[in-house]
Scaffold this motif. Structure first.
Motif, PDB file in Angstrom:
ATOM      1  N   MET A  43     -18.163  12.327   8.970  1.00 21.63           N
ATOM      2  CA  MET A  43     -17.170  11.324   8.608  1.00 21.63           C
ATOM      3  C   MET A  43     -17.609  10.594   7.343  1.00 21.63           C
ATOM      4  SD  MET A  43     -15.680   8.199  10.950  1.00 21.63           S
ATOM      5  CE  MET A  43     -15.236   9.368  12.228  1.00 21.63           C
ATOM      6  N   GLU A  63     -10.352  10.010  -1.815  1.00 19.61           N
ATOM      7  CA  GLU A  63     -10.072  10.648  -0.521  1.00 19.61           C
ATOM      8  C   GLU A  63      -9.425  12.018  -0.730  1.00 19.61           C
ATOM      9  OE1 GLU A  63      -7.452   9.895   3.568  1.00 19.61           O
ATOM     10  OE2 GLU A  63      -7.691   8.293   2.094  1.00 19.61           O
ATOM     11  N   HIS A  89     -10.857  15.704   0.423  1.00 18.04           N
ATOM     12  CA  HIS A  89     -10.072  16.603   1.270  1.00 18.04           C
ATOM     13  C   HIS A  89      -9.798  17.946   0.594  1.00 18.04           C
ATOM     14  CE1 HIS A  89      -8.476  13.223   4.072  1.00 18.04           C
ATOM     15  NE2 HIS A  89      -9.509  13.853   4.594  1.00 18.04           N
ATOM     16  N   GLU A 101     -11.052  19.114   6.661  1.00 20.08           N
ATOM     17  CA  GLU A 101     -11.121  18.703   8.059  1.00 20.08           C
ATOM     18  C   GLU A 101     -11.929  17.422   8.258  1.00 20.08           C
ATOM     19  OE1 GLU A 101     -12.598  21.967  10.296  1.00 20.08           O
ATOM     20  OE2 GLU A 101     -10.914  23.297   9.817  1.00 20.08           O
ATOM     21  N   GLU A 102     -12.519  16.922   7.190  1.00 18.14           N
ATOM     22  CA  GLU A 102     -13.377  15.732   7.304  1.00 18.14           C
ATOM     23  C   GLU A 102     -12.535  14.457   7.321  1.00 18.14           C
ATOM     24  OE1 GLU A 102     -16.932  14.432   8.175  1.00 18.14           O
ATOM     25  OE2 GLU A 102     -16.901  16.405   7.239  1.00 18.14           O
ATOM     26  N   GLU A 103     -12.830  13.568   8.244  1.00 16.06           N
ATOM     27  CA  GLU A 103     -12.119  12.288   8.301  1.00 16.06           C
ATOM     28  C   GLU A 103     -12.706  11.342   7.263  1.00 16.06           C
ATOM     29  OE1 GLU A 103     -10.960   8.699  11.443  1.00 16.06           O
ATOM     30  OE2 GLU A 103     -12.140  10.424  12.127  1.00 16.06           O
ATOM     31  N   VAL A 104     -11.830  10.637   6.564  1.00 17.73           N
ATOM     32  CA  VAL A 104     -12.256   9.700   5.519  1.00 17.73           C
ATOM     33  C   VAL A 104     -11.751   8.308   5.849  1.00 17.73           C
ATOM     34  CG1 VAL A 104     -12.213   9.134   3.070  1.00 17.73           C
ATOM     35  CG2 VAL A 104     -12.198  11.537   3.778  1.00 17.73           C
ATOM     36  N   LEU A 105     -12.663   7.362   6.001  1.00 25.03           N
ATOM     37  CA  LEU A 105     -12.311   5.969   6.253  1.00 25.03           C
ATOM     38  C   LEU A 105     -12.309   5.213   4.931  1.00 25.03           C
ATOM     39  CD1 LEU A 105     -14.590   5.298   9.365  1.00 25.03           C
ATOM     40  CD2 LEU A 105     -12.215   6.099   9.341  1.00 25.03           C
ATOM     41  N   ARG A 151     -16.646  -0.734   9.347  1.00 26.05           N
ATOM     42  CA  ARG A 151     -16.362   0.697   9.525  1.00 26.05           C
ATOM     43  C   ARG A 151     -17.602   1.448   9.975  1.00 26.05           C
ATOM     44  NH1 ARG A 151     -12.295  -1.514   8.820  1.00 26.05           N
ATOM     45  NH2 ARG A 151     -10.570  -1.053   7.383  1.00 26.05           N
TER      46      ARG A 151
END
Length: 209
Positions: free
Chosen positions: A1, A16, A20, A25-29, A40
């Motif tokens: 993440m 972001e 991507h 598939e990686e989550e980005v906060l 976070r």
């Protein structure tokens, strides 16, 4: 993440999207302040944090400090418009994993990310080149005497030999000797070359006459 810390929403979204492109598939906060960034990382298992140095009235250095003091297993990447030597050296001393300029190509950003993920350090090529140039400039300045540095600084301000003599309380002949010596030591053929060189030297501008 991943976590992107920047006070500009468009900059966060842009980074972001870049992430991507290579890691779909990686989550980005996202976070826009130091408090949000800490929150976070407290709430989620962030592995890499992209941090801007300038966060409005706050500083990305505070985020980096929190990561180091809390001993979080988070790789830190400064992605910033600041190419100031003081910012870079401070970040490196604090243990930042990468320092990338915002105008870097996408490939360089992702190369830096991959390097950091492998446990390596990465610094923008443009920044390293600038630092090497600054080091070379400092080396050349070390060849000059204190008086010659004073003369060179006044030359860079556009002062004539007569004006330099008046400001430093030395004769016109002495000024000419200093100018000749400066050109010889720096390897320049003309006064213009010396003035252009002086204009590029950050350290020279900090010296007092």
């Amino acid at each position: 993440m991943y976590l992107v810390v920047d006070d500009h929403p468009l900059a966060r979204k842009g980074l972001e999207q870049i992430i991507h492109m290579y890691c779909p598939e990686e989550e980005v906060l996202e976070a826009g302040t130091v408090r949000e960034a800490v929150s976070r990382m407290d709430e989620a298992a962030v592995s890499v944090a992209f941090i801007d140095i300038r966060l409005g009235a706050e500083s990305g250095f505070d985020v980096l400090k929190w990561v180091k003091e809390s001993r979080r297993d988070v790789r830190t990447i400064f992605i910033t418009s600041s190419s100031r030597e003081s910012d870079f050296f401070r970040a490196r001393e604090m243990g930042v994993d990468a320092y990338i300029l915002k105008d870097a190509f996408v490939d360089e950003i992702m190369f830096g990310l991959r390097a950091v993920q492998r446990g390596k350090k990465f610094y923008s090529a443009a920044l390293v080149e600038k630092l090497n140039q600054a080091a070379e400039e400092d080396r050349k300045l070390e060849e000059l005497t204190e008086r010659e540095i004073e003369v060179l600084r006044l030359m860079s301000r556009g002062c004539s030999n007569a004006e330099i003599g008046d400001l430093l309380f030395i004769s016109l002949g002495t000024v000419k000797k200093h100018v000749s010596s400066i050109l010889g030591k720096l390897g320049f053929k003309s006064r213009v070359e010396a003035v252009l060189f002086a204009g590029k030297c950050d350290s020279l501008s900090e010296l007092s006459v």
